[in-house]
Structure formats: C-alpha cells, structure tokens
Write an enzyme that holds these catalytic residues in place. Sequence first.
Site, PDB file in Angstrom:
ATOM      1  N   GLY A 146       2.189   2.498  10.858  1.00 12.45           N
ATOM      2  CA  GLY A 146       3.175   3.574  10.744  1.00 12.45           C
ATOM      3  C   GLY A 146       3.894   3.913  12.033  1.00 12.45           C
ATOM      4  O   GLY A 146       4.526   4.963  12.135  1.00 12.45           O
ATOM      5  N   SER A 188       3.110  -1.855  10.357  1.00 11.65           N
ATOM      6  CA  SER A 188       4.560  -1.842  10.590  1.00 11.65           C
ATOM      7  C   SER A 188       5.266  -3.151  10.214  1.00 11.65           C
ATOM      8  O   SER A 188       6.270  -3.518  10.827  1.00 11.65           O
ATOM      9  CB  SER A 188       4.870  -1.454  12.034  1.00 11.65           C
ATOM     10  OG  SER A 188       4.446  -0.130  12.278  1.00 11.65           O
ATOM     11  N   ASN A 208       0.865  -1.187   0.000  1.00 11.00           N
ATOM     12  CA  ASN A 208       0.000   0.000   0.000  1.00 11.00           C
ATOM     13  C   ASN A 208       0.899   1.234   0.000  1.00 11.00           C
ATOM     14  O   ASN A 208       1.464   1.591   1.030  1.00 11.00           O
ATOM     15  CB  ASN A 208      -0.891  -0.040   1.258  1.00 11.00           C
ATOM     16  CG  ASN A 208      -1.762   1.195   1.383  1.00 11.00           C
ATOM     17  OD1 ASN A 208      -1.847   2.013   0.460  1.00 11.00           O
ATOM     18  ND2 ASN A 208      -2.418   1.334   2.533  1.00 11.00           N
ATOM     19  N   TRP A 209       1.001   1.857  -1.161  1.00 12.36           N
ATOM     20  CA  TRP A 209       1.905   3.027  -1.273  1.00 12.36           C
ATOM     21  C   TRP A 209       1.300   4.286  -0.661  1.00 12.36           C
ATOM     22  O   TRP A 209       1.961   5.309  -0.575  1.00 12.36           O
ATOM     23  CB  TRP A 209       2.258   3.272  -2.738  1.00 12.36           C
ATOM     24  CG  TRP A 209       3.225   2.266  -3.310  1.00 12.36           C
ATOM     25  CD1 TRP A 209       3.894   1.287  -2.634  1.00 12.36           C
ATOM     26  CD2 TRP A 209       3.644   2.158  -4.681  1.00 12.36           C
ATOM     27  NE1 TRP A 209       4.698   0.577  -3.498  1.00 12.36           N
ATOM     28  CE2 TRP A 209       4.564   1.089  -4.762  1.00 12.36           C
ATOM     29  CE3 TRP A 209       3.333   2.860  -5.856  1.00 12.36           C
ATOM     30  CZ2 TRP A 209       5.172   0.714  -5.966  1.00 12.36           C
ATOM     31  CZ3 TRP A 209       3.932   2.480  -7.042  1.00 12.36           C
ATOM     32  CH2 TRP A 209       4.848   1.423  -7.094  1.00 12.36           C
ATOM     33  N   LYS A 210       0.023   4.240  -0.320  1.00 13.95           N
ATOM     34  CA  LYS A 210      -0.679   5.409   0.241  1.00 13.95           C
ATOM     35  C   LYS A 210      -0.465   6.627  -0.669  1.00 13.95           C
ATOM     36  O   LYS A 210      -0.312   6.457  -1.871  1.00 13.95           O
ATOM     37  CB  LYS A 210      -0.230   5.666   1.684  1.00 13.95           C
ATOM     38  CG  LYS A 210      -0.353   4.401   2.541  1.00 13.95           C
ATOM     39  CD  LYS A 210      -0.167   4.647   4.014  1.00 13.95           C
ATOM     40  CE  LYS A 210      -0.304   3.327   4.761  1.00 13.95           C
ATOM     41  NZ  LYS A 210      -0.203   3.484   6.211  1.00 13.95           N
ATOM     42  N   HIS A 265      -9.714   1.259   4.681  1.00  9.92           N
ATOM     43  CA  HIS A 265      -8.439   1.434   5.388  1.00  9.92           C
ATOM     44  C   HIS A 265      -8.652   2.386   6.564  1.00  9.92           C
ATOM     45  O   HIS A 265      -9.434   3.333   6.478  1.00  9.92           O
ATOM     46  CB  HIS A 265      -7.380   1.988   4.428  1.00  9.92           C
ATOM     47  CG  HIS A 265      -6.018   1.963   5.016  1.00  9.92           C
ATOM     48  ND1 HIS A 265      -5.581   2.920   5.903  1.00  9.92           N
ATOM     49  CD2 HIS A 265      -5.004   1.070   4.895  1.00  9.92           C
ATOM     50  CE1 HIS A 265      -4.352   2.612   6.286  1.00  9.92           C
ATOM     51  NE2 HIS A 265      -3.975   1.502   5.690  1.00  9.92           N
ATOM     52  N   GLY A 312       2.838  -1.015   4.372  1.00 12.81           N
ATOM     53  CA  GLY A 312       2.765   0.338   3.833  1.00 12.81           C
ATOM     54  C   GLY A 312       4.168   0.831   3.564  1.00 12.81           C
ATOM     55  O   GLY A 312       4.712   0.633   2.475  1.00 12.81           O
ATOM     56  N   GLU A 349      -5.543  -4.797  10.611  1.00 12.62           N
ATOM     57  CA  GLU A 349      -4.509  -3.784  10.835  1.00 12.62           C
ATOM     58  C   GLU A 349      -4.839  -2.987  12.101  1.00 12.62           C
ATOM     59  O   GLU A 349      -5.651  -2.057  12.051  1.00 12.62           O
ATOM     60  CB  GLU A 349      -4.459  -2.809   9.655  1.00 12.62           C
ATOM     61  CG  GLU A 349      -4.103  -3.434   8.338  1.00 12.62           C
ATOM     62  CD  GLU A 349      -3.584  -2.392   7.354  1.00 12.62           C
ATOM     63  OE1 GLU A 349      -2.421  -2.489   6.970  1.00 12.62           O
ATOM     64  OE2 GLU A 349      -4.335  -1.472   7.026  1.00 12.62           O
TER      65      GLU A 349
HETATM   66  P1  PGA Z   1       2.650   0.554   7.620  1.00  9.26           P
HETATM   67  O1  PGA Z   1       1.205   0.728   6.938  1.00  9.26           O
HETATM   68  O2  PGA Z   1       3.227  -0.728   7.106  1.00  9.26           O
HETATM   69  O3  PGA Z   1       3.425   1.751   7.165  1.00  9.26           O
HETATM   70  O4  PGA Z   1       2.438   0.513   9.095  1.00  9.26           O
HETATM   71  C1  PGA Z   1       0.357  -0.376   6.762  1.00  9.26           C
HETATM   72  C2  PGA Z   1      -0.971   0.097   6.241  1.00  9.26           C
HETATM   73  O5  PGA Z   1      -1.490   1.102   6.716  1.00  9.26           O
HETATM   74  O6  PGA Z   1      -1.561  -0.534   5.341  1.00  9.26           O
END
Ligand code: PGA
Length: 227
Positions: free
Chosen positions: A156, A187, A9-11, A101, A208, A150
């Site tokens: 994050g 994470s 997930n590149w957001k 999400h 992410g 999640e």
């Molecule tokens: P993260 O994000 O790996 O940076 O914690 C995961 C996500 O929100 O899908």
Amino acid sequence: MNKKYIVGNWKSNKTEPDIEIWFQIISDKLAPGKNSITQETTVVVCPVYTHLPLVKKLIEKYQLPIHIGAQDISPFDTGAYTGEVAGVQIAQYAEYVLVGHSERRKYFHEDDALLQQKVKQAQFHNLSVIYCVPDDKTAVATGVNIVAYEPVWAIGTGKTDTGENANKVAASIKKSSKVQTVLYGGSVTDLNCNEFLTQKNIDGLLPGSASLDAIKFWNLINNVTST
Ligand code: PGA
C-alpha cells in the site's frame, strides 16, 4: 510452462453495488466468446466473507474463469466461536484462502501457532492456502500450497521490491519451505508487474489496491497471460 497466478486481495473494501459494477466491467472482457485466459493462468479474487455468495453468483452469471478466495479462516471448526467463519462455511464458496497476511499479523496479532491452526482447518476443507510472509526468514506453516512474499514496507505504499531481489527471496522461500509456487505482492500494478512476472522464481502476483479497479485488474491479467 508453469502455472501463473493472479490473486486480487480486495481487503476490507467494496459494497455489493461496487462488486456488481466490477463484474460488469470484467465480464465485458472475459465472458465466453470474448478474450480468454490461457490454461496456464489462474485468476482469483478475494472479497470479504459477506460478499462471497454475491461474487460466486456473478461468476456463474457471466460464466467467468475466475476463482474465489477468502481473506482469512477460523482456526476452529464450527461451534461457539463468535465472529469466526469456519472452513466448511468458506468452502461452500471459495477454493482458496489467504492466511497470515501482514495486516492480520499486525492488527490482529496472529502468530505462527495460530496460523498453523488456520492452515490445518483450510487443509481439512480442501481449501488451497496462499500463505503470506514478509520475508524469507518468516516460518512457512506446513500444508501450504502457495506462498506470497509481501515485504511490509511495500504494501500500500507505492514502493515495490526490485524484481531481482524478489526473485532471490522467492528462491530462498522455495528452498526452505519446499513450496513450489511463490507470488509477489506489494504495490503491484499493471505498469510495474512485468518486472516480477519475468523472474524465474516468481509464479504470479498478489495485488491489493490494483485489483479494486476492474480495468487495472484486467490489464494485470493480460500481462500475466502474455509473459
Ligand atoms: P497492495 O496490497 O497491492 O495494495 O500493496 C497488496 C497486499 O497487501 O496483498
């Protein structure tokens, strides 16, 4: 052996030049005749809408076994919905779509009713829904293909759930939602992923920030294929 997923997930990250570089690096590892991904592993990347065509072009150019996901979908069909991207438009590029999400729930106040409408649109356009929930108490919409567990506090932050607890939550989600495939996200890195991949009820990962770096993502793919 069950199918395993790794969904990056590149957001709201990356520009077109960043994406070109990411694909150059990944193609060095994954192009035909190089390392291969096993039949049991499905790799998906989810860029922002405007980068969907470029990502599709680069996957075709390098002939990579990578699938495309969108990060969201309009709850409506095409029409007078300024700023929205409809399922039919997404389906030109993507096979998967993230819905619900926690960042959408938090910053855009998306609720269960709205999320159900989004799932309906995705289903109508044959997009596989990866439905994100923060725990096993949150309702899973009907028509979902994959659930991603999640925990909000793990996204994050550099803190992850334990493999054992994530496995318990995944089992409980499978039981209550009847969805067969549950991923863990929050994470995840190439260094901690095995704790999750070795759990019976966890069928893959939703990283992410670790997916933004092509080498880390490649390491994650390697871990998924070898567990
Ligand atoms: P993260 O994000 O790996 O940076 O914690 C995961 C996500 O929100 O899908």
